[in-house]
Motif scaffolding. Structure first.
Motif, PDB file in Angstrom:
ATOM      1  N   ASP A   9       4.743 -18.122 -59.356  1.00 26.82           N
ATOM      2  CA  ASP A   9       4.149 -17.404 -58.227  1.00 26.82           C
ATOM      3  C   ASP A   9       5.230 -16.789 -57.350  1.00 26.82           C
ATOM      4  N   THR A  10       5.143 -15.488 -57.152  1.00 28.12           N
ATOM      5  CA  THR A  10       6.133 -14.802 -56.318  1.00 28.12           C
ATOM      6  C   THR A  10       5.517 -14.193 -55.053  1.00 28.12           C
ATOM      7  N   THR A  11       4.406 -14.805 -54.602  1.00 28.52           N
ATOM      8  CA  THR A  11       3.769 -14.343 -53.358  1.00 28.52           C
ATOM      9  C   THR A  11       4.766 -14.333 -52.194  1.00 28.52           C
ATOM     10  N   LEU A  12       5.615 -15.351 -52.152  1.00 32.91           N
ATOM     11  CA  LEU A  12       6.528 -15.460 -51.007  1.00 32.91           C
ATOM     12  C   LEU A  12       7.768 -14.569 -51.150  1.00 32.91           C
ATOM     13  N   ARG A  13       7.998 -13.999 -52.325  1.00 33.75           N
ATOM     14  CA  ARG A  13       9.144 -13.104 -52.503  1.00 33.75           C
ATOM     15  C   ARG A  13       8.661 -11.671 -52.722  1.00 33.75           C
ATOM     16  N   ASP A  14       8.121 -11.354 -53.887  1.00 36.46           N
ATOM     17  CA  ASP A  14       7.658  -9.982 -54.113  1.00 36.46           C
ATOM     18  C   ASP A  14       6.432  -9.685 -53.244  1.00 36.46           C
ATOM     19  N   GLY A  15       5.548 -10.673 -53.114  1.00 34.60           N
ATOM     20  CA  GLY A  15       4.344 -10.482 -52.295  1.00 34.60           C
ATOM     21  C   GLY A  15       4.698 -10.144 -50.868  1.00 34.60           C
ATOM     22  N   GLU A  16       5.715 -10.803 -50.370  1.00 39.11           N
ATOM     23  CA  GLU A  16       6.103 -10.553 -48.991  1.00 39.11           C
ATOM     24  C   GLU A  16       6.749  -9.176 -48.834  1.00 39.11           C
ATOM     25  N   GLN A  17       7.146  -8.576 -49.968  1.00 48.47           N
ATOM     26  CA  GLN A  17       7.690  -7.214 -49.903  1.00 48.47           C
ATOM     27  C   GLN A  17       6.585  -6.158 -49.801  1.00 48.47           C
ATOM     28  N   SER A  18       5.326  -6.602 -49.703  1.00 51.53           N
ATOM     29  CA  SER A  18       4.240  -5.633 -49.507  1.00 51.53           C
ATOM     30  C   SER A  18       4.489  -4.883 -48.214  1.00 51.53           C
ATOM     31  N   PRO A  19       4.363  -3.561 -48.256  1.00 54.56           N
ATOM     32  CA  PRO A  19       4.475  -2.831 -46.985  1.00 54.56           C
ATOM     33  C   PRO A  19       3.429  -3.362 -46.011  1.00 54.56           C
ATOM     34  N   GLY A  20       3.849  -3.710 -44.836  1.00 52.91           N
ATOM     35  CA  GLY A  20       2.894  -4.184 -43.824  1.00 52.91           C
ATOM     36  C   GLY A  20       2.744  -5.686 -43.767  1.00 52.91           C
ATOM     37  N   ALA A  21       3.243  -6.384 -44.802  1.00 52.56           N
ATOM     38  CA  ALA A  21       3.114  -7.844 -44.767  1.00 52.56           C
ATOM     39  C   ALA A  21       4.415  -8.444 -44.274  1.00 52.56           C
ATOM     40  N   SER A  22       4.334  -9.424 -43.429  1.00 52.22           N
ATOM     41  CA  SER A  22       5.536 -10.200 -43.181  1.00 52.22           C
ATOM     42  C   SER A  22       5.115 -11.565 -42.709  1.00 52.22           C
ATOM     43  N   LEU A  23       5.858 -12.541 -43.174  1.00 48.44           N
ATOM     44  CA  LEU A  23       5.470 -13.925 -42.925  1.00 48.44           C
ATOM     45  C   LEU A  23       6.622 -14.634 -42.234  1.00 48.44           C
ATOM     46  N   ASN A  24       6.313 -15.439 -41.241  1.00 48.33           N
ATOM     47  CA  ASN A  24       7.381 -16.220 -40.629  1.00 48.33           C
ATOM     48  C   ASN A  24       7.544 -17.543 -41.386  1.00 48.33           C
ATOM     49  N   LYS A  25       8.536 -18.321 -40.953  1.00 52.21           N
ATOM     50  CA  LYS A  25       8.876 -19.531 -41.692  1.00 52.21           C
ATOM     51  C   LYS A  25       7.698 -20.504 -41.795  1.00 52.21           C
ATOM     52  N   ASP A  26       7.019 -20.746 -40.686  1.00 49.32           N
ATOM     53  CA  ASP A  26       5.897 -21.688 -40.719  1.00 49.32           C
ATOM     54  C   ASP A  26       4.802 -21.215 -41.661  1.00 49.32           C
ATOM     55  N   GLU A  27       4.555 -19.904 -41.617  1.00 47.19           N
ATOM     56  CA  GLU A  27       3.506 -19.351 -42.481  1.00 47.19           C
ATOM     57  C   GLU A  27       3.888 -19.491 -43.952  1.00 47.19           C
ATOM     58  N   LYS A  28       5.174 -19.256 -44.252  1.00 42.25           N
ATOM     59  CA  LYS A  28       5.609 -19.388 -45.646  1.00 42.25           C
ATOM     60  C   LYS A  28       5.488 -20.839 -46.123  1.00 42.25           C
ATOM     61  N   ILE A  29       5.812 -21.765 -45.255  1.00 44.43           N
ATOM     62  CA  ILE A  29       5.702 -23.176 -45.643  1.00 44.43           C
ATOM     63  C   ILE A  29       4.236 -23.542 -45.877  1.00 44.43           C
ATOM     64  N   GLN A  30       3.383 -23.016 -45.009  1.00 45.26           N
ATOM     65  CA  GLN A  30       1.951 -23.281 -45.164  1.00 45.26           C
ATOM     66  C   GLN A  30       1.449 -22.742 -46.515  1.00 45.26           C
ATOM     67  N   ILE A  31       1.885 -21.545 -46.864  1.00 46.98           N
ATOM     68  CA  ILE A  31       1.467 -20.968 -48.150  1.00 46.98           C
ATOM     69  C   ILE A  31       2.055 -21.778 -49.308  1.00 46.98           C
TER      70      ILE A  31
END
Ligand code: MN
Length: 518
Positions: A9-31
């Protein structure tokens, strides 16, 4: 024996490269925690060399998540690989993932290097990574547009250098499924040491073919799929996890493969990623879209009610949705309406059902979809509250509001034959009016919903307020209409209170609708 397909799963790497998406540290840990529940095999947590923020996120995830492998991405440079290792080394099972382009177009215009130089860099990078861990993945960026014989040569060399996974990405979403499958077959047949590594694919959805390409690759020997939740990612996104997993699960008769994904967590994970990334899931998205299990046509609705498998190839429960939604529209029949009302807690006589059905057809002609709230208000006006006595009546309402006044409302009401008056302050004029009415009626109800709409256009429009009140397990909807929005609000509230009082005396009818899935 079915073979296992590894889910990377690359939601936190390639997924986060979605234009308009950005996740902070807490959100990434939650995911990441949610991905652990979903039981993915590998979480690509980020690109540690890219920024100190990314480094920190990958490190935090490596510390906390114990189930899946944690991968860190690195270009084919020793300093990138060093940073990636620093970030992932605390993981229970860390993976280093290094990449370099192999297409002539990238070599010529982006890297200005020869094929020999790139091959050498790839081998040096993999050897460097292999000194840290035996779990090394190598990606040939833009592989689908590269000379396949050259990719086979690079793969042979990096497997010798210690790579245990070799990834063949369709970086730009250019491949067509049979062609992509053939390329994987070619690698299986022309990389002599391929049995020492797992072939992975990483597809992009520029032509809407990411999932199809991934499945074609699996049929030809790939055993790892790189995916994201909801298919988010660069440009048109990546292969969607839920579509690949449910294709394999639903068509077991065709595919002799399985994954370790706990599919019941698919829907909650989709919701979480959508909520945190701000990337809204289109309603018609396969598997997780709001309409994915919604049957609109009357024939389909009737079929699903009789036997779900008539029109459902997988169950909503299998991906973690409580039940399939039956939005009612103008094609819905009496059977669907009765079932829907039953689900909402209304059991009507045949005659009452006929009344409601006639009004429902009128409404459905004007509105494409009839929502639960519309139905509730329909049942309430047509059946339940036809003869609600006006125990509470609004006689006068005076409000003081504006930019420099503290909002105040004075309400005069008739309550069971007595005239009473009260003034209250509020955060705004409506709040002040509600406080005054609450005081006068000794109400203990909760306001579940408050919606404003205008019936006609222009500043002289009639305002319509729809509210939903709850008291002791009973819920009612009520409307109030007036050119003055504060008066309309007060009328809605008082109508609602009359209905609640009536329901209580009647012993309750129409329980709170069961929690519906969003
Ligand atoms: Mn990508």
């Amino acid at each position: 024996m079915p073979e296992k397909i590894f889910i990377f799963d690359t939601t936190l790497r390639d997924g986060e490269q979605s234009p308009g998406a950005s996740l902070n540290k807490d959100e990434k840990i939650q995911i990441a925690r949610q991905l652990e529940l979903l039981n993915v095999d590998v979480i690509e947590a980020g690109f540690p060399y890219a920024s100190p923020g990314d480094f920190e996120c990958v490190q935090a995830i490596a510390h906390e998540i114990r189930g899946p492998q944690i991968a860190g991405l690195a270009r084919a440079f020793p300093k990138d690989i060093d940073a990636a290792w620093e970030a992932v080394k605390a993981a229970a099972n860390p993976r280093l993932h290094t990449f370099i382009s192999t297409s002539d177009i990238h070599l010529k215009y982006q890297m200005r290097k020869s094929r020999e130089e790139v091959l050498e860099m790839a081998v040096v990078a993999v050897k460097h990574a292999a000194r840290y861990t035996s779990n090394v993945e190598f990606s040939a960026m833009d592989a689908s547009r590269s000379d396949i014989a050259y990719v086979a040569q690079v793969f042979t060399a990096v497997i010798d250098a210690g790579a245990t996974t070799v990834n063949f990405p369709d970086t730009v979403g250019y491949a067509i499924p049979p062609e992509f499958g053939d390329k994987i077959r070619y690698l299986m047949e022309n990389v002599p040491n391929i049995h020492k590594a797992v072939i992975s694919v990483h597809c992009h959805n520029d032509l809407g073919l990411a999932v199809a390409n991934t499945l074609a690759a699996i049929l030809n020997g790939a055993r790892q799929a790189e995916v994201t939740i909801n298919g988010i990612g660069e440009r048109a996104g990546n292969t969607s996890l839920e579509e690949v997993v449910m294709s394999l699960a639903t068509r077991k008769d065709f595919f002799d493969y399985y994954t370790d994904i706990v599919t019941q967590y698919i829907y909650p994970t989709s919701r979480l990623v959508s909520k945190l990334s701000g990337m809204v899931v289109q309603p018609n998205k396969a598997v997780v879209g709001a309409n994915a299990f919604a049957h609109e046509s009357g024939i389909h609705q009737d079929g699903v009610l009789k036997e779900a498998s008539t029109f459902e190839i997988m169950t909503p429960q299998s991906i973690g949705i409580k039940k399939s939604k039956l939005p009612l529209g103008k094609l819905s029949g009496r059977h669907a309406l009765r079932e829907k009302l039953k689900e909402m807690g209304y059991v009507l006589t045949e005659e009452e059902l006929n009344q409601v059905f006639a009004r429902f057809k009128d409404l459905a002609d004007r509105k494409k979809t009839v929502f639960d709230e519309d139905l509730a208000s329909l049942v309430e006006t047509e059946v339940l509250f036809k003869s609600v006595p006006e125990y509470y009546r609004l006689l006068e309402l005076v409000v003081l509001a504006g930019t420099s006044a503290k909002p105040t409302a004075t309400v005069k009401m008739e309550i069971g034959g007595n005239i009473e008056r009260y003034s209250a302050f509020g955060d705004g004029p409506i709040d002040a009016a509600y406080k005054a009415i609450t005081h006068l009626t000794d109400s203990t109800c909760n306001l579940l919903k408050f919606a404003v709409s205008s019936i006609t256009g222009g500043t002289d429009a009639l305002g319509e307020i729809t509210i939903r009140l709850e008291d002791g397990g009973l819920t009612v909807t009520a409307q109030g209409v007036d050119p003055d929005i504060v008066t309309a609000s007060a009328r809605a509230y008082i109508n609602g209170l009359n209905r609640l009082r009536f329901m209580k005396e009647r012993g309750g009818r129409g329980k709170k609708p069961e929690e519906m899935v969003e």
